[in-house]
Design an enzyme around this catalytic site. Structure first.
Site, PDB file in Angstrom:
ATOM      1  N   PHE A  17       0.828  -1.212   0.000  1.00  0.00           N
ATOM      2  CA  PHE A  17       0.000   0.000   0.000  1.00  0.00           C
ATOM      3  C   PHE A  17       0.867   1.269   0.000  1.00  0.00           C
ATOM      4  CE2 PHE A  17      -1.896   3.008   3.235  1.00  0.00           C
ATOM      5  CZ  PHE A  17      -2.546   3.781   2.293  1.00  0.00           C
ATOM      6  N   THR A 120       6.503   1.335  13.259  1.00  0.00           N
ATOM      7  CA  THR A 120       5.052   1.374  13.424  1.00  0.00           C
ATOM      8  C   THR A 120       4.654   2.122  14.691  1.00  0.00           C
ATOM      9  OG1 THR A 120       3.089   0.021  13.821  1.00  0.00           O
ATOM     10  CG2 THR A 120       5.151  -0.887  14.582  1.00  0.00           C
ATOM     11  N   TYR A 158       3.913  -8.205  16.903  1.00  0.00           N
ATOM     12  CA  TYR A 158       4.406  -7.309  15.850  1.00  0.00           C
ATOM     13  C   TYR A 158       5.131  -6.110  16.457  1.00  0.00           C
ATOM     14  CZ  TYR A 158       3.791  -3.913  11.961  1.00  0.00           C
ATOM     15  OH  TYR A 158       3.955  -2.971  10.976  1.00  0.00           O
ATOM     16  N   ASN A 187      -1.845   4.909  11.400  1.00  0.00           N
ATOM     17  CA  ASN A 187      -3.086   4.647  10.658  1.00  0.00           C
ATOM     18  C   ASN A 187      -3.205   5.426   9.350  1.00  0.00           C
ATOM     19  OD1 ASN A 187      -3.722   3.917  13.677  1.00  0.00           O
ATOM     20  ND2 ASN A 187      -5.164   2.785  12.405  1.00  0.00           N
ATOM     21  N   ARG A 206      -7.381  -4.595   7.588  1.00  0.00           N
ATOM     22  CA  ARG A 206      -7.535  -3.530   8.568  1.00  0.00           C
ATOM     23  C   ARG A 206      -8.901  -2.853   8.390  1.00  0.00           C
ATOM     24  NH1 ARG A 206      -1.688  -1.166   7.399  1.00  0.00           N
ATOM     25  NH2 ARG A 206      -2.353  -1.932   5.363  1.00  0.00           N
ATOM     26  N   ARG A 231      -8.739   6.298  16.650  1.00  0.00           N
ATOM     27  CA  ARG A 231      -7.515   6.318  15.856  1.00  0.00           C
ATOM     28  C   ARG A 231      -7.427   7.668  15.153  1.00  0.00           C
ATOM     29  NH1 ARG A 231      -7.177   2.231  18.341  1.00  0.00           N
ATOM     30  NH2 ARG A 231      -6.525   0.159  17.624  1.00  0.00           N
ATOM     31  N   TYR A 301     -11.609 -11.601  16.193  1.00  0.00           N
ATOM     32  CA  TYR A 301     -10.197 -11.906  15.925  1.00  0.00           C
ATOM     33  C   TYR A 301      -9.744 -13.244  16.494  1.00  0.00           C
ATOM     34  CZ  TYR A 301      -9.405  -6.992  14.566  1.00  0.00           C
ATOM     35  OH  TYR A 301      -9.421  -5.775  13.935  1.00  0.00           O
ATOM     36  N   TYR A 305      -5.998 -11.495  20.899  1.00  0.00           N
ATOM     37  CA  TYR A 305      -6.101 -10.107  20.429  1.00  0.00           C
ATOM     38  C   TYR A 305      -6.111  -9.156  21.628  1.00  0.00           C
ATOM     39  CZ  TYR A 305      -7.850  -6.003  17.936  1.00  0.00           C
ATOM     40  OH  TYR A 305      -8.001  -4.742  17.411  1.00  0.00           O
ATOM     41  N   ARG A 311      -4.942   6.259  20.013  1.00  0.00           N
ATOM     42  CA  ARG A 311      -3.576   6.331  19.481  1.00  0.00           C
ATOM     43  C   ARG A 311      -3.424   7.642  18.721  1.00  0.00           C
ATOM     44  NH1 ARG A 311      -2.781   1.928  15.340  1.00  0.00           N
ATOM     45  NH2 ARG A 311      -2.266   0.424  16.953  1.00  0.00           N
TER      46      ARG A 311
HETATM   47  N1  UDP Z   1     -11.997  -2.771  13.909  1.00  0.00           N
HETATM   48  C1  UDP Z   1     -13.392  -2.749  13.897  1.00  0.00           C
HETATM   49  N2  UDP Z   1     -14.046  -3.377  12.869  1.00  0.00           N
HETATM   50  C2  UDP Z   1     -13.396  -4.005  11.854  1.00  0.00           C
HETATM   51  C3  UDP Z   1     -11.971  -4.000  11.867  1.00  0.00           C
HETATM   52  C4  UDP Z   1     -11.310  -3.376  12.906  1.00  0.00           C
HETATM   53  O1  UDP Z   1     -14.036  -2.203  14.797  1.00  0.00           O
HETATM   54  O2  UDP Z   1     -14.060  -4.534  10.960  1.00  0.00           O
HETATM   55  C5  UDP Z   1     -11.289  -2.059  14.990  1.00  0.00           C
HETATM   56  C6  UDP Z   1     -10.099  -2.779  15.622  1.00  0.00           C
HETATM   57  O3  UDP Z   1     -10.512  -3.599  16.693  1.00  0.00           O
HETATM   58  C7  UDP Z   1      -9.242  -1.621  16.095  1.00  0.00           C
HETATM   59  C8  UDP Z   1      -9.518  -0.520  15.050  1.00  0.00           C
HETATM   60  O4  UDP Z   1     -10.711  -0.903  14.387  1.00  0.00           O
HETATM   61  O5  UDP Z   1      -9.667  -1.160  17.349  1.00  0.00           O
HETATM   62  C9  UDP Z   1      -8.408  -0.344  14.038  1.00  0.00           C
HETATM   63  O6  UDP Z   1      -8.067  -1.597  13.550  1.00  0.00           O
HETATM   64  P1  UDP Z   1      -7.019  -1.832  12.387  1.00  0.00           P
HETATM   65  O7  UDP Z   1      -7.006  -3.310  12.124  1.00  0.00           O
HETATM   66  O8  UDP Z   1      -7.307  -0.966  11.231  1.00  0.00           O
HETATM   67  O9  UDP Z   1      -5.585  -1.426  12.942  1.00  0.00           O
HETATM   68  P2  UDP Z   1      -4.956  -0.838  14.295  1.00  0.00           P
HETATM   69  O10 UDP Z   1      -5.217   0.618  14.302  1.00  0.00           O
HETATM   70  O11 UDP Z   1      -5.582  -1.529  15.467  1.00  0.00           O
HETATM   71  O12 UDP Z   1      -3.507  -1.158  14.159  1.00  0.00           O
END
Ligand code: UDP
Length: 362
Positions: A17, A120, A158, A187, A206, A231, A301, A305, A311
């Site tokens: 990406f 990250t 990770y 993000n 994601r 986020r 998940y 998890y 963040r």
């Molecule tokens: N999330 C959600 N629905 C989804 C996918 C992710 O609510 O279908 C939530 C996930 O639990 C997290 C946030 O969205 O709290 C962001 O998730 P992402 O996988 O994009 O990456 P992260 O910011 O956690 O690295």
């Protein structure tokens, strides 16, 4: 085009990406040649004579030798950076984020090749804390503690692997002569971000792609834990600008870690869903209205998890040293991203829906 002289650059992960957006941005900004390396370059829709496309894995014998012998700068982007994988294929995640990149770091240090490494925001872990462990609003490169959850919470696999590689790079810079910059992206979003499950990948991407998948299929958008977690989303164009500035300003950027994110685009995940649903409805009003469904993290998940409730980056350092400030508001960025996903995937999802179910043979 910039005045800065940027010699040959290797972009490892050029088909991902970020890489597939970064390569054209570098070409537009600099008169440089690029080694674009990835195991799959199909996302890199750029066929410029200055780009040498190299389909290879970073861990393949000879690849590190090849790029560090003829490039003066390496931008390393390769990783398995999808939270669903941290607790399902943790060993592959550790290899991709750490083991496979160690030889690259060592060789860059030996040859004094400039390394711009993408780490990250996950390294900050569960929450923002200052050096004494007191909560803060934002995460700061040189002051925050890095607070990962217990080992049984494999979500942090990770982050831990990425943190260790940061420390290796830092040590080569401090105790050797490696010219490096570490970037911690927060993000970052844009077109072609992640696969859609069942169309061009399997598993859980994601959040942006999860929501696009739900919108295009007319299914409820899953809100993990209710979607109150927050986020700060940054448009990929702001990331490209920051990386160009890192390249242009080695004196200011070398030896530094930079948060790159947009604190002004801090929203809850539920709010992101509403914004995306709004953009989708504007573009395709005939589709059924979006619905939302709260789901538990365990159901979504599986075990292992864990999550970050908030963040938000402190980006003052990038502002001071690079003169960079993220520009694009989330509400302005989303319509183009939603449109791109819809145009790329709408027909394929429709075709998959109409395809007859395969019956198990008797
Ligand atoms: N999330 C959600 N629905 C989804 C996918 C992710 O609510 O279908 C939530 C996930 O639990 C997290 C946030 O969205 O709290 C962001 O998730 P992402 O996988 O994009 O990456 P992260 O910011 O956690 O690295």
């Amino acid at each position: 085009m910039s005045e800065a002289r940027v010699p040959r650059v290797a972009v490892l992960g050029a088909g991902g990406f970020l890489g597939s957006h970064l390569v054209p941005a570098l070409l537009q900004r600099f008169s440089c040649e690029i080694d674009a390396v990835d195991v799959n370059l199909s996302k890199l829709e750029c066929h410029d004579a200055r780009v040498q496309r190299i389909e290879a894995r970073v861990e393949e014998p000879g690849l590190v030798e090849q790029v560090t012998s003829r490039c003066q700068t390496v931008i390393s982007l390769t990783a398995l950076c999808n939270p669903a994988q941290y607790s399902t294929i943790p060993l592959e995640v550790i290899d991709a984020s750490f083991t496979h990149l160690l030889p690259l770091v060592t060789r860059c240090a030996e040859r004094k090749v400039r390394l711009i490494h993408f780490s990250t925001a996950e390294v900050y872990g569960r929450t923002a804390l200052d050096a004494q462990g007191h909560p803060t609003e934002r995460m700061h490169e040189d002051e925050s503690c890095l607070m990962l959850g217990p080992v049984s919470r494999e979500r942090w696999t990770y982050a831990c692997a990425k943190q260790l590689l940061e420390r290796v790079i830092w040590a080569h810079g401090q105790h050797g002569a490696l010219p490096f910059t570490i970037i911690r992206p927060f993000n970052t979003i844009g077109p072609r971000m992640d696969f859609l499950p069942g169309i061009d990948g399997d598993g859980t991407p994601r959040v942006l792609a999860c929501f696009m998948n739900a919108l295009l299929r007319g299914e409820p958008l899953p809100l993990v834990g209710g979607g109150a977690q927050r986020r700060a989303f940054m448009d990929v164009s702001d990331m490209n600008e920051a990386v160009c500035r890192v390249l242009e300003r080695p004196k200011q950027a070398d030896g530094q870690i930079f948060n790159l994110g947009n604190p002004d685009n801090d929203v809850s995940i539920a709010e992101l869903g509403r914004l995306m649903a709004g953009a989708f409805a504007e573009l395709w009003p005939a589709h059924a209205a979006a619905k939302f469904q709260a789901v538990s993290a365990e159901d979504f998940y599986g075990p292992g998890y864990d999550d970050t409730q908030e963040r938000i980056p402190d980006v003052r350092k990038a502002q001071q040293l690079l003169g960079w400030k993220p520009q694009r508001r989330l509400a302005d960025a989303l319509p183009a991203i939603v449109r791109d996903y819809g145009e790329r995937y709408g027909a394929r999802i429709e075709a998959a829906r109409k395809a007859p179910c395969r019956l198990a043979s008797a």
